[in-house]
Design a protein around this motif. Structure first.
Motif, short mmCIF file in Angstrom:
data_model
loop_
_atom_site.label_atom_id
_atom_site.label_comp_id
_atom_site.label_asym_id
_atom_site.label_seq_id
_atom_site.Cartn_x
_atom_site.Cartn_y
_atom_site.Cartn_z
N TYR A 1 0.83 -1.20 0.00
CA TYR A 1 0.00 0.00 0.00
C TYR A 1 0.87 1.25 0.00
CZ TYR A 1 -3.55 3.38 1.42
OH TYR A 1 -4.38 4.46 1.47
N GLY A 2 1.91 1.22 0.79
CA GLY A 2 2.82 2.36 0.80
C GLY A 2 3.51 2.57 -0.53
N LEU A 3 3.94 1.47 -1.17
CA LEU A 3 4.62 1.58 -2.46
C LEU A 3 3.68 2.04 -3.57
CD1 LEU A 3 6.83 -1.65 -2.35
CD2 LEU A 3 7.63 0.72 -2.22
N PHE B 1 -3.44 -2.85 -5.19
CA PHE B 1 -3.73 -1.49 -4.74
C PHE B 1 -3.63 -0.49 -5.88
CE2 PHE B 1 -2.25 -3.13 -0.46
CZ PHE B 1 -3.52 -3.15 0.08
N GLU B 2 -2.73 -0.72 -6.84
CA GLU B 2 -2.61 0.20 -7.96
C GLU B 2 -3.83 0.17 -8.86
OE1 GLU B 2 1.03 -0.76 -9.90
OE2 GLU B 2 2.26 0.45 -8.54
N VAL C 1 -12.29 1.56 3.36
CA VAL C 1 -12.57 1.71 1.93
C VAL C 1 -11.69 0.79 1.08
CG1 VAL C 1 -12.62 3.31 -0.02
CG2 VAL C 1 -13.32 4.08 2.26
N ILE C 2 -10.38 0.88 1.27
CA ILE C 2 -9.45 0.17 0.38
C ILE C 2 -9.39 -1.31 0.71
CG2 ILE C 2 -7.09 0.08 -0.44
CD1 ILE C 2 -8.66 2.55 -1.27
N LEU C 3 -9.33 -1.62 1.99
CA LEU C 3 -9.15 -3.02 2.39
C LEU C 3 -10.28 -3.93 1.91
CD1 LEU C 3 -6.95 -4.57 3.87
CD2 LEU C 3 -8.26 -4.34 5.96
#
Length: 305
Positions: free
Chosen positions: A120-122, A192-193, A217-219
Motif C-alpha cells: 500500500y505504501g509503495l 492497490f494500484e 474503503v481500500i481493504l
C-alpha cells in the motif's frame, strides 16, 4: 447456361460451423489439460490403496487392474481396522500435521499483513533511499527470490543456533514469512494500484484519516487479492521441505519431511508415501475449492483498468 443461385444462409452457416469447431477444439484441449493436471492426484490416491506388486506393475484402474487394499493407510494407523487402536505412527503424523498447519497459517497471515502494508505504501506514496525509488524498492523485494535456498542454509543454521531457534515452530514461522513476503508485496502492489485514488480522496474529504480510509474503503476492495496472496503463501509454506529438514529435528518437523522419510535402505514405501502425500494435499484442495472465487478475482484484479 444459368449460374447456380447462391444461398444467402451459406456464409452464416459456414461461420457458425467454424465457430463451433473452434469451441469444440478449445474444450477438448481444456479437458485434456484437466486430465493432465489431475492425473498426479489420481495416481497418488490410487497408489495409497495398492499392494507392492501393483505399484511395481503400474496398475492404473481399481477393480480392473488390481483390487484396492488399505496397505498405505494401515501403515499410518488410519485404516478402518486400525483407526481405533493406538498407533505411534498416527500420533507422529498428527503432530507433523499440526506443525505444518501452525507454521503455514501463521507465516502466511503475517506475510499478508506486512506485505499488504508495504504494498500500500509503495502504491500510494513516493519513496527515495539513495538512488532507489519505488520501482527499485519493489524489484529489490522480488530479487530476494533469486537466491537459491542452499545459499542461505549455512547463515540461517548458524544464526538460529545462536538465537536458540533450531527445531522451534517460531523459527520456521519467521523464516517462512521472509520467504513469501516478496511475493505478497508484488501481488498486493498490483492490487492497490488497480484501485482508484479518488476513493481515498473522497474518504478523506468525509473526515476519515489515512488509516481509516485504508481499513474502511481500500481493504474491503483489496480483500480478494489478499486471499489470493494468502492461498499462494499457504501452498508455498505448506510444501516447503528444505529449511524444514535443515532447521528441525524432533519437535517442529513438518509433513514434507515425514513424506521424504518414507525412503529407506529397502527402497521406497510408495503406498505409505502416497497416503501421506494425499493427506498432505487434501487440506490445500479443500481450501482451493472453497476460496476459488476469491482466488480468481484476486489473480485477475488489475488486468483491465
Amino acid at each position: 447456361m444459368n449460374a447456380p443461385l447462391l444461398n444467402k444462409d451459406e456464409p452464416h452457416l459456414a461461420f457458425r460451423a467454424s465457430r463451433l469447431a473452434g469451441k469444440t477444439a478449445i474444450y477438448l484441449l481444456l479437458i485434456l489439460w484437466t486430465i493432465i493436471c489431475l492425473f498426479p492426484i489420481y495416481w497418488t490416491i490410487t497408489t495409497s490403496f495398492k499392494m507392492a506388486p501393483n505399484v511395481m506393475q503400474g496398475a492404473l484402474v481399481p477393480w480392473v487392474d488390481y483390487t484396492p487394499a488399505w496397505l498405505g493407510w494401515r501403515s499410518l494407523g488410519l485404516s478402518p481396522e486400525t483407526i481405533g487402536a493406538e498407533s505411534t505412527v498416527r500420533d507422529e503424523f498428527l503432530k507433523r500435521f499440526f506443525n505444518s498447519t501452525i507454521t503455514a497459517i501463521s507465516s502466511s497471515s503475517i506475510a499478508v499483513v506486512l506485505g499488504s502494508l508495504a504494498a500500500y505504501g509503495l502504491s500510494r506514496f513516493s519513496y527515495k533511499f539513495g538512488y532507489m525509488r519505488n520501482s527499485d524498492i519493489s524489484f529489490f523485494f522480488l530479487s530476494q527470490l533469486i537466491l537459491p535456498p542452499v545459499v542461505l542454509a549455512l547463515p540461517f543454521l548458524v544464526l538460529y543456533k545462536q538465537l536458540a531457534l533450531l527445531d522451534t515452530r517460531i523459527g520456521i514461522i519467521l523464516l517462512y514469512t521472509l520467504t513469501v513476503l516478496p511475493i505478497v508485496i508484488w501481488i498486493m502492489r498490483d492490487q492497490f494500484e488497480s484501485i482508484p485514488t479518488e476513493l481515498e480522496e473522497a474518504a478523506l474529504v468525509d473526515g476519515l484519516s489515512i488509516w481509516g480510509a485504508f481499513f474502511s474503503v481500500i481493504l474491503p476492495i483489496a480483500l480478494p487479492g489478499m486471499i489470493a496472496a494468502f492461498i499462494l503463501s499457504l501452498v508455498l509454506t505448506w510444501n516447503e521441505y528444505f529449511f524444514a529438514a535443515l532447521l528441525t529435528s524432533t519437535h517442529a518437523n513438518t509433513l514434507p519431511v515425514m513424506v521424504a522419510s518414507q525412503t529407506g535402505s529397502q527402497g521406497i514405501n510408495w503406498w505409505s508415501m502416497a497416503a501421506l502425500s494425499f493427506a498432505a494435499i487434501l487440506p490445500l484442495v479443500i481450501i482451493g475449492v472453497v476460496l476459488e472465487r476469491y482466488l480468481i478475482k484476486g489473480m485477475t484484479a488489475g488486468a483491465v483498468k
